[in-house]
Write a protein that holds these residues in place. Sequence first.
Motif, PDB file in Angstrom:
ATOM      1  N   SER A  25       1.232  -0.905   0.259  1.00 25.57           N
ATOM      2  CA  SER A  25      -0.250   0.317   0.541  1.00 25.57           C
ATOM      3  C   SER A  25       0.880   1.706  -0.168  1.00 25.57           C
ATOM      4  O   SER A  25       2.293   1.235   0.153  1.00 25.57           O
ATOM      5  CB  SER A  25      -1.026  -0.001   1.275  1.00 25.57           C
ATOM      6  OG  SER A  25      -0.056   0.138   2.706  1.00 25.57           O
ATOM      7  N   GLY A  26       0.388   2.086   0.456  1.00 20.83           N
ATOM      8  CA  GLY A  26       1.401   3.357   0.550  1.00 20.83           C
ATOM      9  C   GLY A  26       0.630   5.144   0.285  1.00 20.83           C
ATOM     10  O   GLY A  26      -0.910   4.456   1.320  1.00 20.83           O
ATOM     11  N   HIS A  27       0.578   5.711   0.378  1.00 17.84           N
ATOM     12  CA  HIS A  27      -0.110   7.188   0.278  1.00 17.84           C
ATOM     13  C   HIS A  27       0.262   8.858  -0.444  1.00 17.84           C
ATOM     14  O   HIS A  27       1.195   8.220  -1.489  1.00 17.84           O
ATOM     15  CB  HIS A  27       0.600   8.070   2.642  1.00 17.84           C
ATOM     16  CG  HIS A  27       2.053   7.671   2.429  1.00 17.84           C
ATOM     17  ND1 HIS A  27       2.678   9.323   1.809  1.00 17.84           N
ATOM     18  CD2 HIS A  27       2.704   7.275   2.482  1.00 17.84           C
ATOM     19  CE1 HIS A  27       3.643   9.202   2.250  1.00 17.84           C
ATOM     20  NE2 HIS A  27       3.651   7.836   2.643  1.00 17.84           N
ATOM     21  N   ILE A  28      -0.878   9.335  -0.584  1.00 16.49           N
ATOM     22  CA  ILE A  28      -1.072  10.541  -1.869  1.00 16.49           C
ATOM     23  C   ILE A  28      -0.230  12.075  -0.937  1.00 16.49           C
ATOM     24  O   ILE A  28      -0.612  11.886   0.316  1.00 16.49           O
ATOM     25  CB  ILE A  28      -1.413  10.389  -2.512  1.00 16.49           C
ATOM     26  CG1 ILE A  28      -2.980  10.720  -1.751  1.00 16.49           C
ATOM     27  CG2 ILE A  28      -1.844   8.904  -3.186  1.00 16.49           C
ATOM     28  CD1 ILE A  28      -4.108  11.029  -2.463  1.00 16.49           C
ATOM     29  N   ASN A  29       0.079  12.731  -1.721  1.00 18.24           N
ATOM     30  CA  ASN A  29      -0.052  13.637  -1.081  1.00 18.24           C
ATOM     31  C   ASN A  29      -0.789  13.892  -1.843  1.00 18.24           C
ATOM     32  O   ASN A  29      -1.206  14.670  -3.065  1.00 18.24           O
ATOM     33  CB  ASN A  29       1.093  14.740  -1.471  1.00 18.24           C
ATOM     34  CG  ASN A  29       1.193  15.773  -1.567  1.00 18.24           C
ATOM     35  OD1 ASN A  29       0.102  17.247  -1.841  1.00 18.24           O
ATOM     36  ND2 ASN A  29       2.371  16.084  -1.596  1.00 18.24           N
ATOM     37  N   GLN A 104      -3.579  17.157  11.312  1.00 12.94           N
ATOM     38  CA  GLN A 104      -2.076  17.100  10.514  1.00 12.94           C
ATOM     39  C   GLN A 104      -1.785  17.782  11.540  1.00 12.94           C
ATOM     40  O   GLN A 104      -2.332  19.210  11.719  1.00 12.94           O
ATOM     41  CB  GLN A 104      -2.515  17.545   9.142  1.00 12.94           C
ATOM     42  CG  GLN A 104      -2.805  16.416   8.482  1.00 12.94           C
ATOM     43  CD  GLN A 104      -2.764  16.655   6.607  1.00 12.94           C
ATOM     44  OE1 GLN A 104      -2.909  17.837   6.808  1.00 12.94           O
ATOM     45  NE2 GLN A 104      -3.551  15.708   6.048  1.00 12.94           N
ATOM     46  N   ALA A 124       2.974   5.402   5.348  1.00 15.67           N
ATOM     47  CA  ALA A 124       1.824   6.512   5.809  1.00 15.67           C
ATOM     48  C   ALA A 124       1.636   5.760   6.784  1.00 15.67           C
ATOM     49  O   ALA A 124       1.308   4.513   7.283  1.00 15.67           O
ATOM     50  CB  ALA A 124       1.048   6.052   4.937  1.00 15.67           C
ATOM     51  N   SER A 126      -1.060   5.811  10.334  1.00 19.06           N
ATOM     52  CA  SER A 126      -2.850   6.020  11.352  1.00 19.06           C
ATOM     53  C   SER A 126      -2.792   5.044  12.851  1.00 19.06           C
ATOM     54  O   SER A 126      -1.645   3.875  13.024  1.00 19.06           O
ATOM     55  CB  SER A 126      -3.162   5.317  10.433  1.00 19.06           C
ATOM     56  OG  SER A 126      -3.087   4.011  10.355  1.00 19.06           O
TER      57      SER A 126
END
Length: 130
Positions: A25-29, A104, A124, A126
Amino acid sequence: SSLDRDEATARIGSPYLGGWMVHNSGHINPFAMTIGLAAALEHEGATIHENSRATRIEKVEGGWRVFTASGSVTAPEVVLATNALTGDIWPGLKKTLVPLKVFQAATNPLPEDVRAKILVGNPAVSDMRN
């Protein structure tokens, strides 16, 4: 894979009891994604009306009419891009959204030695705790 207390703390840069790592998986800006999506849509001929909250959408001959507090526009197609504050603009849409609390923080630029110890490997993160 699971992370023990030391591994989680070392990767995040803050004390944690443990955690797990998901490798596929990953994360985005979100800001960069929004700018890129807007540029791609405009390249394809779309017109974006920023800061114009839609209050109502109606099907009309040849497309759609979108109403705002300061007027309306018509278009052959409409992209409804919204967030959890959707309201009742489209029947049933609000029921498909899951509200999340996202926090954030921003600081002045951190020294390189501190940055090297925080979010090592750009994960990322959580946290399910309240």
